[in-house]
Design an enzyme around this catalytic site. Structure first.
Site, PDB file in Angstrom:
ATOM      1  N   ILE A  15     -80.075 -41.434 -24.689  1.00  0.00           N
ATOM      2  CA  ILE A  15     -80.438 -40.182 -25.370  1.00  0.00           C
ATOM      3  C   ILE A  15     -79.872 -40.160 -26.793  1.00  0.00           C
ATOM      4  CG2 ILE A  15     -80.089 -37.674 -25.360  1.00  0.00           C
ATOM      5  CD1 ILE A  15     -80.027 -37.795 -22.276  1.00  0.00           C
ATOM      6  N   LYS A 167     -70.367 -32.832 -14.812  1.00  0.00           N
ATOM      7  CA  LYS A 167     -71.062 -32.130 -15.898  1.00  0.00           C
ATOM      8  C   LYS A 167     -70.703 -30.639 -15.891  1.00  0.00           C
ATOM      9  CE  LYS A 167     -73.413 -33.890 -18.453  1.00  0.00           C
ATOM     10  NZ  LYS A 167     -72.932 -34.558 -19.706  1.00  0.00           N
ATOM     11  N   VAL A 194     -84.174 -37.506 -17.416  1.00  0.00           N
ATOM     12  CA  VAL A 194     -84.777 -37.911 -18.690  1.00  0.00           C
ATOM     13  C   VAL A 194     -85.493 -39.248 -18.563  1.00  0.00           C
ATOM     14  CG1 VAL A 194     -84.313 -38.338 -21.133  1.00  0.00           C
ATOM     15  CG2 VAL A 194     -82.922 -36.680 -19.891  1.00  0.00           C
TER      16      VAL A 194
HETATM   17  P1  NAP Z   1     -76.252 -43.630 -21.081  1.00  0.00           P
HETATM   18  O1  NAP Z   1     -77.392 -44.351 -21.704  1.00  0.00           O
HETATM   19  O2  NAP Z   1     -75.609 -44.236 -19.881  1.00  0.00           O
HETATM   20  O3  NAP Z   1     -75.176 -43.369 -22.200  1.00  0.00           O
HETATM   21  C1  NAP Z   1     -73.909 -42.894 -21.889  1.00  0.00           C
HETATM   22  C2  NAP Z   1     -73.059 -42.974 -23.134  1.00  0.00           C
HETATM   23  O4  NAP Z   1     -71.734 -42.512 -22.842  1.00  0.00           O
HETATM   24  C3  NAP Z   1     -72.924 -44.412 -23.651  1.00  0.00           C
HETATM   25  O5  NAP Z   1     -72.998 -44.384 -25.046  1.00  0.00           O
HETATM   26  C4  NAP Z   1     -71.530 -44.805 -23.193  1.00  0.00           C
HETATM   27  O6  NAP Z   1     -70.912 -45.751 -24.030  1.00  0.00           O
HETATM   28  C5  NAP Z   1     -70.811 -43.466 -23.309  1.00  0.00           C
HETATM   29  N1  NAP Z   1     -69.581 -43.481 -22.512  1.00  0.00           N
HETATM   30  C6  NAP Z   1     -69.455 -43.578 -21.172  1.00  0.00           C
HETATM   31  N2  NAP Z   1     -68.160 -43.600 -20.831  1.00  0.00           N
HETATM   32  C7  NAP Z   1     -67.446 -43.533 -21.997  1.00  0.00           C
HETATM   33  C8  NAP Z   1     -66.073 -43.525 -22.331  1.00  0.00           C
HETATM   34  N3  NAP Z   1     -65.105 -43.612 -21.398  1.00  0.00           N
HETATM   35  N4  NAP Z   1     -65.721 -43.414 -23.634  1.00  0.00           N
HETATM   36  C9  NAP Z   1     -66.657 -43.341 -24.614  1.00  0.00           C
HETATM   37  N5  NAP Z   1     -67.991 -43.363 -24.361  1.00  0.00           N
HETATM   38  C10 NAP Z   1     -68.365 -43.457 -23.076  1.00  0.00           C
HETATM   39  O7  NAP Z   1     -76.646 -42.159 -20.655  1.00  0.00           O
HETATM   40  P2  NAP Z   1     -77.717 -41.118 -21.201  1.00  0.00           P
HETATM   41  O8  NAP Z   1     -78.766 -41.031 -20.170  1.00  0.00           O
HETATM   42  O9  NAP Z   1     -78.068 -41.389 -22.603  1.00  0.00           O
HETATM   43  O10 NAP Z   1     -76.830 -39.798 -21.119  1.00  0.00           O
HETATM   44  C11 NAP Z   1     -76.209 -39.244 -22.270  1.00  0.00           C
HETATM   45  C12 NAP Z   1     -75.724 -37.864 -21.943  1.00  0.00           C
HETATM   46  O11 NAP Z   1     -76.801 -37.078 -21.458  1.00  0.00           O
HETATM   47  C13 NAP Z   1     -74.632 -37.786 -20.880  1.00  0.00           C
HETATM   48  O12 NAP Z   1     -73.757 -36.743 -21.222  1.00  0.00           O
HETATM   49  C14 NAP Z   1     -75.408 -37.410 -19.622  1.00  0.00           C
HETATM   50  O13 NAP Z   1     -74.611 -36.750 -18.686  1.00  0.00           O
HETATM   51  C15 NAP Z   1     -76.454 -36.482 -20.215  1.00  0.00           C
HETATM   52  N6  NAP Z   1     -77.676 -36.323 -19.416  1.00  0.00           N
HETATM   53  C16 NAP Z   1     -78.449 -37.401 -19.115  1.00  0.00           C
HETATM   54  C17 NAP Z   1     -79.612 -37.212 -18.369  1.00  0.00           C
HETATM   55  C18 NAP Z   1     -80.521 -38.353 -18.026  1.00  0.00           C
HETATM   56  O14 NAP Z   1     -81.411 -38.182 -17.165  1.00  0.00           O
HETATM   57  N7  NAP Z   1     -80.416 -39.505 -18.674  1.00  0.00           N
HETATM   58  C19 NAP Z   1     -79.946 -35.936 -17.923  1.00  0.00           C
HETATM   59  C20 NAP Z   1     -79.128 -34.852 -18.252  1.00  0.00           C
HETATM   60  C21 NAP Z   1     -77.996 -35.061 -19.011  1.00  0.00           C
HETATM   61  P3  NAP Z   1     -71.020 -47.335 -23.734  1.00  0.00           P
HETATM   62  O15 NAP Z   1     -72.276 -47.794 -24.420  1.00  0.00           O
HETATM   63  O16 NAP Z   1     -69.791 -47.889 -24.357  1.00  0.00           O
HETATM   64  O17 NAP Z   1     -71.085 -47.518 -22.254  1.00  0.00           O
END
Ligand code: NAP
Length: 346
Positions: A15, A167, A194
């Protein structure tokens, strides 16, 4: 706010990459945090986007688990978009350490950095529909026809739906800290599940993994009758920008569109690519799902409380207050499959 400096946490994510893309295209000065700056392959796509945009990108290293880690990236910024948070659904192995602590302590770390930076006026937190409901049964059992921003998830815990718990607790911590001061305002974004084209070829994001599993035939014998509320990743990114730059934006915003299940998604793909993928054509009976649950990565409690229940959301607040427009699910899915094909991931 033409000259705004915007810090985005977790810029390598599925995202956040789209958020950074949009900000750069609109000419903003973007500071992005990554966990490990030496892993340039994780953000090379964003450097390329920067080359073709009027905006400027700087990379900072920060970890949610390290106190003070975000101070440098946030010092002097005007807007902070906090998206970094662990997102995975297999939560059996130490969910406190792997999910809840980084989500909650990470949010507090980011907001402590915001409190130190006199320049910040708005924080946009990527929360989730997971902070609004825990199990699919919650909506109907609480007498609601649709999920709204008024509702909070009260059913998740460390032992049940730990990601949703992470969350919910992170968002609660953010609202507590926001209310303790008056310089910056907090706006939270609540995407559903998403999907939509990714800017990278990374496969380790839960959203992307799920669509790949479907296309690889993992559910060819049948899919669970499990409703989702879908969001397009480009709409979610747009929602973050609107929340950041709409002065009167306030509170929580659901940024999600249509509900549906994996058979609906499969039907959209099958119509465009007949017989190319081993997609599910039927639902697995709930009693069979319940029986098989432990062998396919679910708990029986999850099956009981989620399979077969309807889900819907009301996104009218985002339309009325942010002027959000939504892509139809069909476009989200077909654009996503097209990207996976172009990147030779399927
Ligand atoms: P994603 O692709 O897995 O990205 C997660 C991000 O968080 C990555 O940049 C990761 O960094 C970072 N991260 C994880 N642990 C960390 C740590 N200890 N310190 C610093 N950075 C850390 O997930 P996404 O789907 O884009 O989700 C992004 C946000 O949207 C999250 O808050 C998630 O809860 C929320 N969200 C997602 C969805 C969905 O369906 N995808 C729906 C609702 C809400 P690295 O690259 O270093 O691993």
């Amino acid at each position: 706010m033409d000259k705004a400096i915007v810090t985005v946490t977790g810029g390598t994510g599925y995202i956040a990459s789209w958020i950074v893309h949009d900000l750069l295209q609109e000419g903003y000065d973007v500071r992005m945090t990554v966990r490990d700056k030496s892993k340039t392959d994780k953000y090379a796509h964003l450097l390329e986007i920067e080359n073709n945009s009027s905006g400027k990108l700087s990379i900072y290293e920060a970890d949610l688990n390290e106190e003070g880690s975000f101070d440098e990236a946030i010092s002097g910024a005007h807007i902070v978009m906090h998206t970094a948070s662990p997102f995975f659904l297999d939560d059996k192995d130490n969910p406190k350490k792997k999910l809840v602590d980084p989500a909650v302590n990470g949010t507090k770390n980011v907001l402590r950095a915001v409190n130190k930076a006199e320049t910040v006026r708005r924080v946009v937190l990527t929360s989730s529909l997971a902070a609004i409901y825990g199990d699919n049964q919650d909506m109907s059992m609480n007498g609601h026809n649709a999920l709204t921003e008024e509702i909070w998830n009260t059913t998740s815990s460390l032992d049940h739906n730990a990601y949703s718990f992470s969350k919910t607790e992170a968002e609660k911590a953010a609202w507590t800290m926001a209310k303790e001061q008056s310089r910056w305002s907090l706006v939270t974004i609540h995407p559903g599940f998403v999907l939509g084209p990714s800017l990278t070829t990374r496969k380790d994001s839960t959203s992307i993994e799920t669509l790949l599993r479907l296309l690889h035939g993992d559910l060819s014998m049948g899919a669970p009758k499990l409703e989702f509320i879908f969001s397009d990743v480009r709409d979610v990114a747009r929602g973050h920008l609107l929340a950041a730059f709409t002065h009167q934006a306030k509170g929580r915003y659901i940024i999600a569109n249509e509900s549906g299940n994996l058979l609906d998604v499969s039907k959209i793909i099958e119509e465009e690519y007949p017989s190319e993928y081993k997609l599910p054509k039927r639902f697995v009976a709930k009693w069979l799902m319940w029986l098989l649950a432990p062998t396919i990565g679910f708990t029986r409690t999850f099956v009981k409380k989620n399979v077969g229940y309807p889900l819907a959301c009301d996104h009218s607040k985002s339309v009325a207050e942010l002027n959000m427009e939504y892509r139809p699910l069909e476009k989200t899915i077909l654009n996503h499959v097209k990207q996976l094909r172009q990147d030779e991931l399927i």
